[in-house]
Enzyme design. Structure first.
Site, PDB file in Angstrom:
ATOM      1  N   ARG A 221      71.093  22.050 -36.780  1.00 55.29           N
ATOM      2  CA  ARG A 221      71.135  22.457 -35.293  1.00 55.29           C
ATOM      3  C   ARG A 221      72.513  22.697 -34.826  1.00 55.29           C
ATOM      4  NH1 ARG A 221      67.760  17.825 -36.299  1.00 55.29           N
ATOM      5  NH2 ARG A 221      65.501  18.267 -36.106  1.00 55.29           N
TER       6      ARG A 221
ATOM      7  N   LYS B  15      68.458  14.328 -34.369  1.00 51.26           N
ATOM      8  CA  LYS B  15      67.798  13.849 -33.163  1.00 51.26           C
ATOM      9  C   LYS B  15      67.394  12.238 -33.287  1.00 51.26           C
ATOM     10  CE  LYS B  15      65.584  18.291 -31.620  1.00 51.26           C
ATOM     11  NZ  LYS B  15      64.308  18.844 -31.474  1.00 51.26           N
TER      12      LYS B  15
ATOM     13  N   HIS C 243      69.882  29.071 -33.451  1.00 46.18           N
ATOM     14  CA  HIS C 243      68.482  28.499 -34.347  1.00 46.18           C
ATOM     15  C   HIS C 243      67.953  29.485 -35.373  1.00 46.18           C
ATOM     16  CE1 HIS C 243      66.571  24.530 -33.993  1.00 46.18           C
ATOM     17  NE2 HIS C 243      65.344  25.278 -34.035  1.00 46.18           N
TER      18      HIS C 243
ATOM     19  N   ARG D 225      69.128  28.568 -38.506  1.00 48.27           N
ATOM     20  CA  ARG D 225      68.414  27.438 -39.117  1.00 48.27           C
ATOM     21  C   ARG D 225      66.959  27.929 -39.739  1.00 48.27           C
ATOM     22  NH1 ARG D 225      67.668  21.879 -38.675  1.00 48.27           N
ATOM     23  NH2 ARG D 225      65.672  21.276 -37.920  1.00 48.27           N
TER      24      ARG D 225
ATOM     25  N   HIS E  33      62.983  17.282 -40.085  1.00 45.42           N
ATOM     26  CA  HIS E  33      61.836  17.304 -39.386  1.00 45.42           C
ATOM     27  C   HIS E  33      61.149  15.906 -39.699  1.00 45.42           C
ATOM     28  CE1 HIS E  33      61.586  21.818 -39.150  1.00 45.42           C
ATOM     29  NE2 HIS E  33      62.215  21.664 -38.233  1.00 45.42           N
TER      30      HIS E  33
ATOM     31  N   TYR F 168      57.235  27.794 -41.406  1.00 49.83           N
ATOM     32  CA  TYR F 168      58.089  28.714 -42.240  1.00 49.83           C
ATOM     33  C   TYR F 168      57.493  29.235 -43.309  1.00 49.83           C
ATOM     34  CZ  TYR F 168      61.783  26.868 -39.401  1.00 49.83           C
ATOM     35  OH  TYR F 168      62.903  26.505 -38.325  1.00 49.83           O
TER      36      TYR F 168
END
Length: 330
Positions: free
Chosen positions: A162, A186, A259, A262, A285, A294
């Protein structure tokens, strides 16, 4: 909590006190990154500002369903995207959950607000030839910052980081001997992401041709990997800006956002045979459903595999080739 006497003559709970407590909760307990914390507080501030401007703010404890509905109508009138609307509601719901758990409010006015989900848009990504064009543009004229730009581009593409993870990356997180990066994601979650020779070589050139000279020139001393033109740690906005400059110098048209690299990282992994669980782990994730967006990119590969390996498809292809050769001979 301290009360304030407003110009209208009524008392209200101090919103800055609540916001301060919430900031501490997000940073200390949830261990969110500074960028994430700032995004939550900006959503909170935007809601308060709207109510103040419309004469409907009398304190956080006085917010009711009507206030919520009026604000949602305002957001829809602005034609905010579903993702933006959902994020803002999520931020406010989280804020009131925090207040409710600490008995600062009696109810959460956002508890029953549900934004109708629209079909998720497919992520924009770069094809391999487009990435080649970007790498060529990033080399620029061989100036110090060009080496930084190439290193940033190589690392984002090689790891799927990220933009905030890239901006906050420190030297000790990069383990060159095993080609791995310990990423702080995160919520303070950590994950290891590998990288290859291209990224490693770009980093070495950047260290010697850009980072070390600029930090010495501006007397900077820190361990952040990427720097701006004055040797200070680069920001997420700075990375976005440098990528836009690279895009302008390339032969490509359109916009670029960090992004997208990514997305490209995940797309190229899946398109070349990686399993979705591995991609989920590399991207950091929590939910597999987030990664599954994806999988659309492998349609062309699936079609090629079908045509190559399924017996009847192979037979039809061979027949078509035979007809084409006959036509050419006539």
């Amino acid at each position: 909590m301290g009360a304030l006497l407003t110009q209208n003559g009524y008392y209200e709970q101090n919103p800055l006190t609540y916001a301060s407590l919430y900031r501490q909760y997000l940073s200390a307990e949830r261990q969110y990154s500074p960028d994430t914390v700032q995004a939550y507080l900006e959503d909170l501030s935007a809601f308060r500002q709207f109510l103040v401007m419309t004469g409907g703010f009398t304190g956080w404890t006085a917010i009711d369903q009507l206030d919520v509905q009026v604000y949602l109508s305002h957001l829809r009138d602005q034609h905010d995207a579903w993702t933006t609307l959902s994020r803002k509601v999520s931020s406010l719901r989280s804020f009131y959950n925090f207040l409710e758990r600490n008995r600062l409010v009696n109810h959460n006015p956002f508890a029953n607000v549900h934004i109708k989900r629209h079909p998720r848009s497919l992520p924009r990504y770069f094809y391999q030839k487009e990435m080649t064009a970007l790498f060529q543009a990033a080399d620029g004229n061989g100036r110090p910052l060009d080496f930084r730009n190439r290193a940033v581009l190589e690392l984002l593409y090689a790891t799927g980081l990220r933009v905030s993870e890239c901006a906050h990356l420190r030297l000790q997180q990069i383990e060159e001997n095993v080609r791995m990066i310990l990423v702080e994601g995160k919520g303070g979650k950590q994950r290891y992401v590998p990288f290859g020779n291209y990224a490693l070589q770009a980093l070495h050139r950047y260290y010697t041709r850009c980072r070390q000279p600029l930090m010495a020139r501006y007397n900077q001393h820190h361990d952040y990997v990427f720097i701006n033109a004055h040797g200070k740690p680069i920001t997420s906005a700075g990375i976005e800006y440098l990528l836009k400059q690279v895009m302008k110098r390339s032969t490509l048209t359109g916009n670029i956002h960090p992004h997208m690299l990514r997305h490209t990282f995940a797309t190229h992994l899946l398109d070349n045979g990686a399993d979705i669980r591995s991609v989920q782990e590399l991207l950091g994730h929590t939910s597999l459903s987030t990664t599954q967006i994806y999988t659309h990119v492998s349609r062309e590969k699936i079609q090629r595999s079908y045509a190559k390996f399924f017996p009847r498809a192979k037979e039809a292809t061979n027949q078509q080739k035979g007809r084409t050769k006959t036509d050419d001979n006539n």
